[in-house]
Design a protein around this motif. Sequence first.
Motif, PDB file in Angstrom:
ATOM      1  N   GLY A 100       0.727  -1.320  -0.076  1.00  0.00           N
ATOM      2  CA  GLY A 100       0.037  -0.097   0.028  1.00  0.00           C
ATOM      3  C   GLY A 100       0.816   1.180  -0.121  1.00  0.00           C
ATOM      4  O   GLY A 100       0.317   2.479   0.065  1.00  0.00           O
ATOM      5  N   ASN A 101       1.873   1.227  -0.019  1.00  0.00           N
ATOM      6  CA  ASN A 101       3.040   2.445  -0.202  1.00  0.00           C
ATOM      7  C   ASN A 101       2.868   3.082  -1.769  1.00  0.00           C
ATOM      8  O   ASN A 101       2.986   2.304  -2.704  1.00  0.00           O
ATOM      9  CB  ASN A 101       4.429   1.940   0.196  1.00  0.00           C
ATOM     10  N   VAL A 102       2.780   4.415  -1.509  1.00  0.00           N
ATOM     11  CA  VAL A 102       2.785   4.978  -2.874  1.00  0.00           C
ATOM     12  C   VAL A 102       4.080   5.129  -3.336  1.00  0.00           C
ATOM     13  O   VAL A 102       5.237   5.688  -2.831  1.00  0.00           O
ATOM     14  CB  VAL A 102       2.148   6.374  -2.719  1.00  0.00           C
ATOM     15  N   LEU A 103       4.270   4.629  -4.673  1.00  0.00           N
ATOM     16  CA  LEU A 103       5.647   4.818  -5.464  1.00  0.00           C
ATOM     17  C   LEU A 103       5.760   5.798  -6.435  1.00  0.00           C
ATOM     18  O   LEU A 103       6.721   6.470  -6.606  1.00  0.00           O
ATOM     19  CB  LEU A 103       6.030   3.465  -5.983  1.00  0.00           C
ATOM     20  N   GLY A 104       4.620   6.418  -6.821  1.00  0.00           N
ATOM     21  CA  GLY A 104       4.564   7.538  -7.908  1.00  0.00           C
ATOM     22  C   GLY A 104       3.189   7.884  -8.221  1.00  0.00           C
ATOM     23  O   GLY A 104       2.029   6.896  -8.074  1.00  0.00           O
ATOM     24  N   THR A 105       2.875   9.117  -8.427  1.00  0.00           N
ATOM     25  CA  THR A 105       1.809   9.427  -9.165  1.00  0.00           C
ATOM     26  C   THR A 105       2.416  10.546 -10.382  1.00  0.00           C
ATOM     27  O   THR A 105       3.377  11.112 -10.321  1.00  0.00           O
ATOM     28  CB  THR A 105       0.768  10.326  -8.061  1.00  0.00           C
ATOM     29  N   ARG A 106       1.386  10.549 -11.331  1.00  0.00           N
ATOM     30  CA  ARG A 106       1.804  11.607 -12.655  1.00  0.00           C
ATOM     31  C   ARG A 106       0.385  11.882 -13.110  1.00  0.00           C
ATOM     32  O   ARG A 106      -0.690  10.935 -13.048  1.00  0.00           O
ATOM     33  CB  ARG A 106       2.650  11.051 -13.370  1.00  0.00           C
ATOM     34  N   SER A 107       0.203  12.965 -13.662  1.00  0.00           N
ATOM     35  CA  SER A 107      -0.970  13.237 -14.589  1.00  0.00           C
ATOM     36  C   SER A 107      -0.392  14.234 -15.806  1.00  0.00           C
ATOM     37  O   SER A 107       0.407  15.158 -15.752  1.00  0.00           O
ATOM     38  CB  SER A 107      -2.157  13.996 -14.090  1.00  0.00           C
ATOM     39  N   SER A 108      -1.118  14.052 -16.926  1.00  0.00           N
ATOM     40  CA  SER A 108      -0.826  14.890 -17.960  1.00  0.00           C
ATOM     41  C   SER A 108      -1.807  14.723 -19.216  1.00  0.00           C
ATOM     42  O   SER A 108      -2.424  13.845 -19.223  1.00  0.00           O
ATOM     43  CB  SER A 108       0.641  14.275 -18.738  1.00  0.00           C
ATOM     44  N   LYS A 109      -1.817  15.688 -19.905  1.00  0.00           N
ATOM     45  CA  LYS A 109      -2.819  15.878 -21.171  1.00  0.00           C
ATOM     46  C   LYS A 109      -2.030  14.850 -22.330  1.00  0.00           C
ATOM     47  O   LYS A 109      -2.868  14.447 -23.081  1.00  0.00           O
ATOM     48  CB  LYS A 109      -3.221  17.089 -21.693  1.00  0.00           C
ATOM     49  N   GLN A 110      -0.908  14.582 -22.070  1.00  0.00           N
ATOM     50  CA  GLN A 110      -0.136  13.762 -23.455  1.00  0.00           C
ATOM     51  C   GLN A 110       0.031  12.291 -22.789  1.00  0.00           C
ATOM     52  O   GLN A 110       0.885  11.723 -23.626  1.00  0.00           O
ATOM     53  CB  GLN A 110       1.167  14.138 -23.387  1.00  0.00           C
ATOM     54  N   LEU A 111      -0.487  11.946 -21.967  1.00  0.00           N
ATOM     55  CA  LEU A 111      -0.465  10.503 -21.526  1.00  0.00           C
ATOM     56  C   LEU A 111      -1.552   9.720 -22.206  1.00  0.00           C
ATOM     57  O   LEU A 111      -2.465   9.793 -22.097  1.00  0.00           O
ATOM     58  CB  LEU A 111      -0.663  10.446 -19.793  1.00  0.00           C
ATOM     59  N   GLU A 112      -0.585   8.711 -23.069  1.00  0.00           N
ATOM     60  CA  GLU A 112      -1.392   7.737 -23.970  1.00  0.00           C
ATOM     61  C   GLU A 112      -1.233   6.521 -23.235  1.00  0.00           C
ATOM     62  O   GLU A 112      -0.231   6.248 -22.628  1.00  0.00           O
ATOM     63  CB  GLU A 112      -1.201   7.948 -25.381  1.00  0.00           C
ATOM     64  N   LEU A 113      -2.210   5.499 -23.677  1.00  0.00           N
ATOM     65  CA  LEU A 113      -1.661   4.135 -23.374  1.00  0.00           C
ATOM     66  C   LEU A 113      -0.482   3.612 -23.325  1.00  0.00           C
ATOM     67  O   LEU A 113       0.045   3.247 -22.287  1.00  0.00           O
ATOM     68  CB  LEU A 113      -2.623   3.094 -24.116  1.00  0.00           C
ATOM     69  N   ASN A 114       0.450   3.676 -24.379  1.00  0.00           N
ATOM     70  CA  ASN A 114       1.720   3.567 -24.233  1.00  0.00           C
ATOM     71  C   ASN A 114       2.652   3.960 -23.273  1.00  0.00           C
ATOM     72  O   ASN A 114       3.502   3.132 -22.635  1.00  0.00           O
ATOM     73  CB  ASN A 114       2.287   2.990 -25.860  1.00  0.00           C
ATOM     74  N   SER A 115       2.322   5.088 -23.108  1.00  0.00           N
ATOM     75  CA  SER A 115       3.293   5.945 -22.305  1.00  0.00           C
ATOM     76  C   SER A 115       2.740   5.495 -20.751  1.00  0.00           C
ATOM     77  O   SER A 115       3.706   5.394 -19.934  1.00  0.00           O
ATOM     78  CB  SER A 115       2.720   7.605 -22.508  1.00  0.00           C
TER      79      SER A 115
END
Length: 165
Positions: free
Chosen positions: A24-39
């Motif tokens: 349950g430890n958070v390793l990372g978060t991210r958000s972007s308008k450029q995030l697509e499936l492969n990314s």
Amino acid sequence: MRELLIVGVDPGTTVGYAVLDTRGNVLGTRSSKQLELNSIVEEVTGFGSVLAIGTDKKKCPGLVEKAAAKTGARIIAPKEDLFVAEKEMLTRNYTAGKAGKAGNEHEKDALAAAIYAYKELEPLLQRIRKVLEDSGKQHMFGEVAGIVVTEGINIKAALRKAELG
């Protein structure tokens, strides 16, 4: 064996994701308008192997289904859409601004989805740890948990399968 992950994804114009380990430890978060499936797949698999992908929606979004298919992960969705209050409750210990925590609403929704998935899997993960501890095979957690969660077979059968290679 690579670290097992539980990922939450919040699709939309701005896509967010959150990555947890099996404790349950958070390793990372991210958000972007450029995030697509492969990314998304490339970035989250940089942390380890995806065991499960969570969503905060009852009806699983297509992006989540595709990410699960690409990673071989199990999808975990709530019986009903998670309300804002439920997401707030799930993420309240993960305040914005801390390293690796949710910095905006997209990341917070993804984190809520990941935490929801983790809470659904936690009792099973604890049982797997206990069975392996009792048999002195804790080192096989990643393999056994991967088999149990993604293939839906019982712990002892998964252990036998893992031992056979």
